[in-house]
Design an enzyme around this catalytic site. Structure first.
Site, PDB file in Angstrom:
ATOM      1  CD  GLU A  60      23.387 -22.109   4.721  1.00 58.68           C
ATOM      2  OE1 GLU A  60      22.985 -22.502   4.238  1.00 58.68           O
ATOM      3  OE2 GLU A  60      24.246 -22.357   6.125  1.00 58.68           O
ATOM      4  CG  HIS A  63      29.089 -24.255   4.048  1.00 62.16           C
ATOM      5  ND1 HIS A  63      30.011 -25.422   3.926  1.00 62.16           N
ATOM      6  CD2 HIS A  63      27.670 -24.781   3.875  1.00 62.16           C
ATOM      7  CE1 HIS A  63      29.979 -26.442   3.663  1.00 62.16           C
ATOM      8  NE2 HIS A  63      28.269 -26.644   3.389  1.00 62.16           N
ATOM      9  CG  HIS A 125      25.431 -32.656   2.678  1.00 59.85           C
ATOM     10  ND1 HIS A 125      25.158 -31.411   0.760  1.00 59.85           N
ATOM     11  CD2 HIS A 125      25.925 -30.936   3.107  1.00 59.85           C
ATOM     12  CE1 HIS A 125      25.833 -30.633   1.181  1.00 59.85           C
ATOM     13  NE2 HIS A 125      25.893 -30.140   2.026  1.00 59.85           N
ATOM     14  CG  HIS A 216      29.060 -42.280  15.992  1.00 61.32           C
ATOM     15  ND1 HIS A 216      29.800 -42.312  14.902  1.00 61.32           N
ATOM     16  CD2 HIS A 216      29.943 -41.288  16.440  1.00 61.32           C
ATOM     17  CE1 HIS A 216      30.450 -41.320  14.669  1.00 61.32           C
ATOM     18  NE2 HIS A 216      31.096 -41.112  15.881  1.00 61.32           N
ATOM     19  CG  HIS A 278      35.194 -35.835  16.055  1.00 60.00           C
ATOM     20  ND1 HIS A 278      36.176 -37.272  16.861  1.00 60.00           N
ATOM     21  CD2 HIS A 278      33.622 -36.489  15.647  1.00 60.00           C
ATOM     22  CE1 HIS A 278      35.423 -38.138  16.938  1.00 60.00           C
ATOM     23  NE2 HIS A 278      34.108 -37.813  16.041  1.00 60.00           N
TER      24      HIS A 278
END
Length: 300
Positions: A60, A63, A125, A216, A278
């Site tokens: 975290e 990031h 986001h 999806h 991906h």
């Protein structure tokens, strides 16, 4: 000349940074590191440097650090771009998109940490950061004058390809949102088989998580068929334009890689590296489709 060279290096650096922001966000979600710093933002557990740093906290923090550096880099790139290539018609629009959406991305990220938003909000986001990446990517291409290298200003495109390209670019955003929702709702393994939810059983989803997963997959299947059709149409009818022929060839390769990594995500029980690939492939594909939109705006 030196200033132009420096602007090119800055744009490349910023584009790579934005790519790391995208992958970093996916890494945070996949490793369950979103709460690595508790509910503190921009501090971590109320401290500038926490005393205890487990893996989730480190991910975290990394990031946040990359995102902060990207914010500064995008701001500097926007200032210099307006100064040196502001005469190009797309420059200011792309600059406003770059800076506006990266700030929106930061605010949603902060809100997610401080107020624990639901999956539907959190999925935005990734989508918002994707728009910011694409704007920076297009700005970089503008700085390098890629259009001139491929004679893209001489393009003559028929309405059919224009409509399909715009439609694909809009549709892929919904596919991306649905994929982000799968991650944030922890529905990645809601279905044990692929392409059907249950092996050999063609039945409707039985719960919310299966609906998220299969929605999806359905959208992704439509995207694959649609993009494949448009890619072969473009390669067959616009072979004289390298930027269209090879651009759509790359788009077809990326969608094939995207589908492959999506299937492997299920077969490997969400292997982290497969999951990150991906996210990478869809980011590159969306950026490429946005470039096609730029070409359409310039074509005759």
């Amino acid at each position: 000349m030196l200033k132009e060279k420096n602007l090119k290096w800055l744009s490349l650096f910023t584009t790579v940074l934005m790519l790391f922001v995208q992958i970093g966000g996916a890494l945070v979600t996949k490793t369950g590191s979103a709460d690595g710093c508790g509910s503190s933002w921009p501090l971590c557990h109320g401290k500038f440097v926490p005393t205890h740093i487990p893996k989730e906290t480190l991910i975290e923090l990394a990031h946040r650090g990359v995102s902060g550096l990207a914010l500064l880099s995008v701001t500097w790139l926007v200032i210099l771009s307006i100064k040196y290539i502001g005469h190009k018609k797309e420059t200011k629009f792309l600059c406003y998109m770059s800076i506006g959406f990266i700030f929106a991305q930061a605010l949603i990220g902060a809100a997610a940490v401080m107020w624990q938003q639901n999956g539907f909000v959190l999925a935005l986001h990734f989508g918002i950061s994707l728009i910011s990446f694409s704007a920076v990517f297009l700005l970089t291409l503008l700085i390098f004058e890629v259009d001139q290298k491929f004679d893209a200003t001489k393009l003559i495109l028929q309405p059919k390809l224009r409509r399909h390209t715009i439609g694909l670019t809009s549709f892929i955003y919904f596919v991306i949102y649905s994929g982000a929702l799968v991650r944030h709702e922890k529905a990645s393994l809601a279905c044990s088989s692929w392409p059907l939810c249950r092996k050999g059983a063609f039945i409707l989803p039985q719960n919310f998580y299966e609906w998220v997963q299969m929605s999806h997959r359905t959208l992704a299947f439509i995207l694959f068929i649609w993009l494949t059709y448009v890619a072969f149409h473009a390669m067959r009818n616009y072979a004289q334009y390298r930027v269209i022929k090879y651009g759509y060839m790359i788009a077809f390769i990326l969608i094939c890689l995207q589908v492959t990594t999506g299937a492997l995500t299920i077969f490997t029980a969400v292997n982290l590296y497969i999951a990150l690939l991906h996210a990478l492939f869809i980011t590159l594909l969306f950026g490429l489709l946005c470039y096609f939109i730029l070409l359409i705006s310039r074509a005759k």
